[in-house]
Write an enzyme that holds these catalytic residues in place. Structure first.
Site, mmCIF file in Angstrom:
data_model
loop_
_atom_site.group_PDB
_atom_site.id
_atom_site.type_symbol
_atom_site.label_atom_id
_atom_site.label_comp_id
_atom_site.label_asym_id
_atom_site.label_seq_id
_atom_site.Cartn_x
_atom_site.Cartn_y
_atom_site.Cartn_z
ATOM 1 C CG HIS A 87 -0.337 0.060 2.531
ATOM 2 N ND1 HIS A 87 0.577 -0.859 2.982
ATOM 3 C CD2 HIS A 87 -0.463 0.970 3.532
ATOM 4 C CE1 HIS A 87 0.964 -0.531 4.198
ATOM 5 N NE2 HIS A 87 0.356 0.579 4.562
ATOM 6 C CG HIS A 89 0.014 4.176 5.331
ATOM 7 N ND1 HIS A 89 -0.669 3.275 6.115
ATOM 8 C CD2 HIS A 89 -0.647 5.357 5.458
ATOM 9 C CE1 HIS A 89 -1.706 3.884 6.676
ATOM 10 N NE2 HIS A 89 -1.713 5.143 6.302
ATOM 11 C CG ASP A 91 4.880 3.133 7.361
ATOM 12 O OD1 ASP A 91 3.910 3.659 6.786
ATOM 13 O OD2 ASP A 91 4.775 2.121 8.076
ATOM 14 C CG HIS A 92 4.436 0.206 3.901
ATOM 15 N ND1 HIS A 92 4.423 -1.159 4.114
ATOM 16 C CD2 HIS A 92 3.927 0.766 5.026
ATOM 17 C CE1 HIS A 92 3.911 -1.406 5.310
ATOM 18 N NE2 HIS A 92 3.608 -0.262 5.879
ATOM 19 C CG HIS A 177 -3.776 -0.603 6.423
ATOM 20 N ND1 HIS A 177 -3.673 -0.570 7.790
ATOM 21 C CD2 HIS A 177 -2.766 0.190 5.962
ATOM 22 C CE1 HIS A 177 -2.647 0.196 8.129
ATOM 23 N NE2 HIS A 177 -2.088 0.679 7.043
ATOM 24 C CG ASP A 200 0.905 -1.737 7.284
ATOM 25 O OD1 ASP A 200 1.817 -2.575 7.353
ATOM 26 O OD2 ASP A 200 1.045 -0.532 7.565
ATOM 27 C CG HIS A 264 4.816 -2.783 9.694
ATOM 28 N ND1 HIS A 264 4.281 -2.100 10.764
ATOM 29 C CD2 HIS A 264 4.622 -1.970 8.628
ATOM 30 C CE1 HIS A 264 3.779 -0.946 10.345
ATOM 31 N NE2 HIS A 264 3.986 -0.846 9.048
HETATM 32 ZN ZN ZN Z 1 0.007 1.261 6.643
#
Ligand code: ZN
Length: 309
Positions: A87, A89, A91-92, A177, A200, A264
């Site tokens: 996805h 987000h 942090d990915h 998510h 996530d 994670h």
């Molecule tokens: Zn996420």
């Protein structure tokens, strides 16, 4: 699960980037590059996992520090030209510029051909904008280094089989998510071995279904103490986007992987790895590994776990 001697970053093989590392014949080699969350935690970068099978490298997510961890694992970003995003987000994906650009301009281990990217709706637009954002750098570096910058070939994907080459099959499945939608988990199959990543997600039926009987099931987890939170309402909201250790334990108990792994880890309000383990044990008593950055899991007839640092 067998634990083997931890490799040291002083090993010459790990100091200098190599074209490829040893091939694990008939095995899937999983290296946890980043096991943390958006929060800064010493020693844990954000989400990124490297899969090595059949001579191919697949990168799943590209969070903070992914390029550095790839280097510490003895590779170079240019050795990798396939990226799968769970996805969008931050942090990915925040590691993509470093991974993408450093992979093409360096004189050694330069990425040949385009970077291929698979991800949810919005991925192709993000990669296009990334090219625009770094256009100045490309215009300067390309003639200086006498190379062409890599292009990217990015596909916005839906659930189902998204990759099937060289005996490696990758299937995306939708997880929950929300409000991030779609968000995917991935199932990787090679030579009769299966590795499943949850991406996530809050507690979701799909992970237990797709992870059933997997050799390795890698799950995200969030752990915290509400009583320590200065903002219990925000605490509840954050927890609700993710999977608690007790919940993840129920997924592991149903899926029965040969090895359950956490990556994670979002540990808030003073929670520790020990809390994560103890709370998982309330619902699951099978093989469990709490991942650290640069943990390597080799999935063959037996499953071995090494620490690369
Ligand atoms: Zn996420």
């Amino acid at each position: 699960m067998r634990r083997v001697r931890s490799a040291s970053t002083h090993d010459p093989a790990l100091r200098e980037p190599q074209g490829t590392l040893r091939e694990p014949p008939g095995a899937i080699e999983v290296t946890l590059l980043g096991t943390g969350s958006p929060i800064y935690i010493n020693g844990r970068y954000s989400a990124s996992t490297l899969i090595h099978a059949g001579g191919e490298y697949l990168l799943i997510d590209c969070g903070r520090g992914a390029g550095i961890r790839i280097h510490e694992a003895g590779l170079h970003p240019g050795n990798i030209n396939k990226l799968f995003l769970t996805h969008l987000h931050s942090d990915h994906v925040v590691g993509i510029p470093d991974f993408y650009i450093t992979g093409w301009f360096t004189t050694f281990a330069r990425r040949q051909g385009p970077l291929r990217v698979w991800g949810p709706k919005g991925s192709a637009a993000m990669m296009r904008h990334l090219d625009s954002a770094f256009d100045f750098d490309m215009q300067v570096r390309a003639p200086e280094m006498r190379v062409q910058p890599n292009a990217n070939e990015t596909r916005d994907i839906g659930p189902g089989e998204v990759f099937n080459e060289g005996g490696i099959r990758v299937t995306a499945f939708e997880v929950d998510h929300r409000p991030v939608a779609p968000a995917f988990g991935y199932k990787i199959e090679y030579a009769g071995r299966t590795v499943v990543l949850s991406g996530d997600t809050r507690l979701t039926e799909a992970v237990a279904e797709h992870g059933a009987g997997a050799d390795v099931l890698i799950h995200e987890v969030i752990c915290g103490h509400k009583e320590n939170s200065p903002d219990p309402e925000a605490f509840e909201r954050i927890i609700a986007h993710h999977t608690t250790p007790q919940e993840a334990g129920t997924v592991f108990a149903r899926a029965k992987p040969r090895l359950a792994v956490y990556s994670h880890l979002t540990m808030i309000t003073g929670a520790t790895v020990e809390d994560v383990e103890a709370q998982t044990r309330e619902t699951y008593d099978g093989p469990l590994l709490v991942g650290e950055d640069l943990t390597r899991i080799t999935v063959g007839d037996e499953i071995t776990v090494e620490r690369l640092r």
